[in-house]
Scaffold this active site. Structure first.
Site, PDB file in Angstrom:
ATOM      1  N   PHE A 233      85.565  47.307  48.772  1.00  0.00           N
ATOM      2  CA  PHE A 233      84.910  46.886  47.522  1.00  0.00           C
ATOM      3  C   PHE A 233      85.654  47.530  46.343  1.00  0.00           C
ATOM      4  O   PHE A 233      85.084  48.257  45.544  1.00  0.00           O
ATOM      5  CB  PHE A 233      83.425  47.308  47.470  1.00  0.00           C
ATOM      6  CG  PHE A 233      82.606  46.897  48.655  1.00  0.00           C
ATOM      7  CD1 PHE A 233      82.102  45.602  48.747  1.00  0.00           C
ATOM      8  CD2 PHE A 233      82.322  47.800  49.680  1.00  0.00           C
ATOM      9  CE1 PHE A 233      81.332  45.221  49.842  1.00  0.00           C
ATOM     10  CE2 PHE A 233      81.551  47.423  50.770  1.00  0.00           C
ATOM     11  CZ  PHE A 233      81.051  46.135  50.854  1.00  0.00           C
TER      12      PHE A 233
ATOM     13  N   CYS B 136      74.582  51.633  44.401  1.00  0.00           N
ATOM     14  CA  CYS B 136      74.289  51.582  42.956  1.00  0.00           C
ATOM     15  C   CYS B 136      73.026  50.772  42.688  1.00  0.00           C
ATOM     16  O   CYS B 136      72.779  50.366  41.554  1.00  0.00           O
ATOM     17  CB  CYS B 136      75.486  51.018  42.193  1.00  0.00           C
ATOM     18  SG  CYS B 136      75.916  49.350  42.690  1.00  0.00           S
TER      19      CYS B 136
ATOM     20  N   ASP C 115      81.974  51.230  48.417  1.00  0.00           N
ATOM     21  CA  ASP C 115      81.264  51.178  47.132  1.00  0.00           C
ATOM     22  C   ASP C 115      80.790  49.751  46.862  1.00  0.00           C
ATOM     23  O   ASP C 115      81.307  49.062  45.976  1.00  0.00           O
ATOM     24  CB  ASP C 115      82.212  51.652  46.012  1.00  0.00           C
ATOM     25  CG  ASP C 115      81.531  51.679  44.655  1.00  0.00           C
ATOM     26  OD1 ASP C 115      80.291  51.791  44.618  1.00  0.00           O
ATOM     27  OD2 ASP C 115      82.235  51.578  43.632  1.00  0.00           O
TER      28      ASP C 115
HETATM   29  N1  SAH Z   1      84.705  50.567  43.591  1.00  0.00           N
HETATM   30  C1  SAH Z   1      84.885  49.761  42.408  1.00  0.00           C
HETATM   31  C2  SAH Z   1      83.630  49.016  41.987  1.00  0.00           C
HETATM   32  C3  SAH Z   1      83.034  48.126  43.059  1.00  0.00           C
HETATM   33  S1  SAH Z   1      81.991  46.858  42.459  1.00  0.00           S
HETATM   34  C4  SAH Z   1      85.452  50.642  41.284  1.00  0.00           C
HETATM   35  O1  SAH Z   1      85.625  51.863  41.468  1.00  0.00           O
HETATM   36  O2  SAH Z   1      85.730  50.108  40.204  1.00  0.00           O
HETATM   37  C5  SAH Z   1      81.689  45.931  43.880  1.00  0.00           C
HETATM   38  C6  SAH Z   1      82.801  44.982  44.328  1.00  0.00           C
HETATM   39  O3  SAH Z   1      82.422  44.428  45.574  1.00  0.00           O
HETATM   40  C7  SAH Z   1      83.097  43.788  43.415  1.00  0.00           C
HETATM   41  O4  SAH Z   1      84.430  43.826  43.001  1.00  0.00           O
HETATM   42  C8  SAH Z   1      82.836  42.559  44.298  1.00  0.00           C
HETATM   43  O5  SAH Z   1      83.800  41.522  44.091  1.00  0.00           O
HETATM   44  C9  SAH Z   1      82.979  43.116  45.689  1.00  0.00           C
HETATM   45  N2  SAH Z   1      82.228  42.418  46.760  1.00  0.00           N
HETATM   46  C10 SAH Z   1      81.000  41.878  46.690  1.00  0.00           C
HETATM   47  N3  SAH Z   1      80.619  41.404  47.906  1.00  0.00           N
HETATM   48  C11 SAH Z   1      81.642  41.668  48.767  1.00  0.00           C
HETATM   49  C12 SAH Z   1      81.847  41.440  50.163  1.00  0.00           C
HETATM   50  N4  SAH Z   1      80.917  40.861  50.923  1.00  0.00           N
HETATM   51  N5  SAH Z   1      83.002  41.857  50.719  1.00  0.00           N
HETATM   52  C13 SAH Z   1      83.947  42.451  49.961  1.00  0.00           C
HETATM   53  N6  SAH Z   1      83.800  42.694  48.632  1.00  0.00           N
HETATM   54  C14 SAH Z   1      82.672  42.299  48.039  1.00  0.00           C
END
Ligand code: SAH
Length: 394
Positions: free
Chosen positions: A229, A338, A298
């Protein structure tokens, strides 16, 4: 100015006496007149004692308190609030810092301004109203911010179109309230990110993981890292900075992966240690085997409202179990939630259940939370939304 009066049911003043800034619709006995959404109201007890002044809104949280004192809500009132928020960030050494020029300037209830988020990106403030009341005063607050910040502030961009309550039916269009600016490069502990508040998720960047990204740097030396993520890749290049052996960034969004690649290149051009993949987390983790010895999880808020809580806890359990199953012995897991509706204890229990499925020996090294520029109002514990654990897996 005489404000409309909201009278509470007997006994419902208790939470206000403890300075909780929300008044639920069920606590209201009657309202003196027809109200427009976003209007300021005066809240009194059943005995007509003054309690608070706040913004009215249709919905389960009917009033968001801006003052527990009986004062006039004018430009001087808002200027004081903004300047208190700015003073706190100054105390943290943020405005004008050499190595970090991205931070949260206003954090809703944490700054006594429920319904408002303002993030600062190297000269541009991104204004995000979550309540109609805060939306109505956007021009006034933008002007006051400029007055307080001077040359440090070049532009204020309003990005409220997706965060205003849909019931309010406001046709809001994002745009500059003051000045104008282009997507820019910001720095966090000296590392660079391209931030685009117009196209990016949230206000453009997940500022709230700054200190936790820095901590990843300390644990990364010689490790094979998975940043699951990853969004704009922050955890990845802090891991690279810390001397990771290899770093794999994964996100379901192709745009996020593109952004991650750009950001890694900004900091570590042509560094073969990094690879990025567009993939669903559950698919990717199904058979990653024992490839990694530092994993960052995350995910987005699995529960955005109370109704989704049970399912969200299951999802946290499942995804953490996948990590525990496959992380190498001696591995480090950084795992986060979060979701505001998931408490610290519930999250820890979900992670605990995930560990128990695998039977691995797991120890807690750090308990993480949001950084100091996302302060928690002590009377509003709901404001503590970001929780994380750093775990050592034998
Ligand atoms: N760790 C990042 C923030 C994460 S926000 C930082 O430090 O900036 C959460 C992210 O999860 C988003 O970019 C979203 O596109 C992704 N996401 C949502 N569902 C997901 C899934 N099923 N598998 C992979 N990524 C996913």
């Amino acid at each position: 100015m005489t404000l409309p009066i909201v009278t509470l049911k007997p006994g419902k003043e208790q939470s206000l006496n403890r300075f909780h800034p929300w008044i639920f619709s069920g606590a209201i006995k009657f309202i003196s007149q027809e109200l427009e959404e976003g209007e300021l109201v005066r809240v009194v007890s059943a005995r007509q004692d003054f309690l608070a002044i706040g913004h009215y809104q249709i919905g389960s949280i009917a009033v968001r308190v801006v003052s527990f004192e009986d004062v006039e809500i004018n430009a001087a009132f808002w200027e004081k609030k903004l300047s208190e928020a700015l003073n706190l960030r100054r105390a943290l050494g943020l405005p004008g810092s050499e190595h970090t020029n991205v931070f949260r300037l206003i954090h809703g209830e944490g700054d006594g301004m429920p319904g408002l988020i303002v993030d600062f990106y190297n000269g541009t403030a991104v204004y995000q109203a979550h309540s109609v009341g805060m939306y109505h005063i956007r021009h006034e607050l933008a002007t006051l911010l400029k007055k307080l910040m001077g040359d440090l502030l070049v532009a204020v961009y309003d990005k409220s179109d997706k965060t205003l309550p849909f019931k309010a039916d406001i046709q809001s269009e994002n745009g500059y309230l003051l000045g104008a600016s282009e997507p820019c490069i910001v720095k966090e502990y000296g590392l660079a990110y391209q931030v685009d508040w117009v196209e990016g998720q949230k206000t453009g960047f997940f500022i709230d993981q700054r200190e936790n990204r820095k901590l990843v740097e300390q644990f990364s030396k010689g490790r094979d890292v998975l940043n699951m993520f990853c969004y704009s890749g922050g955890f990845s290049f802090f891991a690279m900075q810390g001397g990771a052996n290899l770093v794999h960034s994964v996100d379901a969004s192709a745009k996020a992966i593109e952004l991650t690649r750009q950001n890694v290149a900004l900091n570590f051009k042509d560094d073969p240690r990094h690879e990025a993949f567009v993939a669903d987390a559950f698919d990717f983790m199904r058979d990653m085997k024992n490839r990694y010895d530092l994993i960052v999880l995350d995910p987005p808020a699995f529960a955005k409202h109370r109704g989704a809580l049970r399912q969200a806890l299951q999802a946290y359990k499942r995804i953490n179990a996948k990590a525990f199953e496959q992380i190498r012995p001696g591995g480090i897991l950084f795992t986060f939630s979060c979701s505001q509706v998931v408490s610290k204890d519930q999250f820890r229990e979900a992670v605990f259940s995930g560990a128990a499925i695998t039977g691995r020996k797991v120890r807690i090294l750090h308990q993480l939370h949001q950084p100091a520029d996302h302060p928690v109002n002590i009377y509003h514990p709901e404001g503590e939304y970001l929780k994380g654990l750093v775990l050592y897996v034998d």
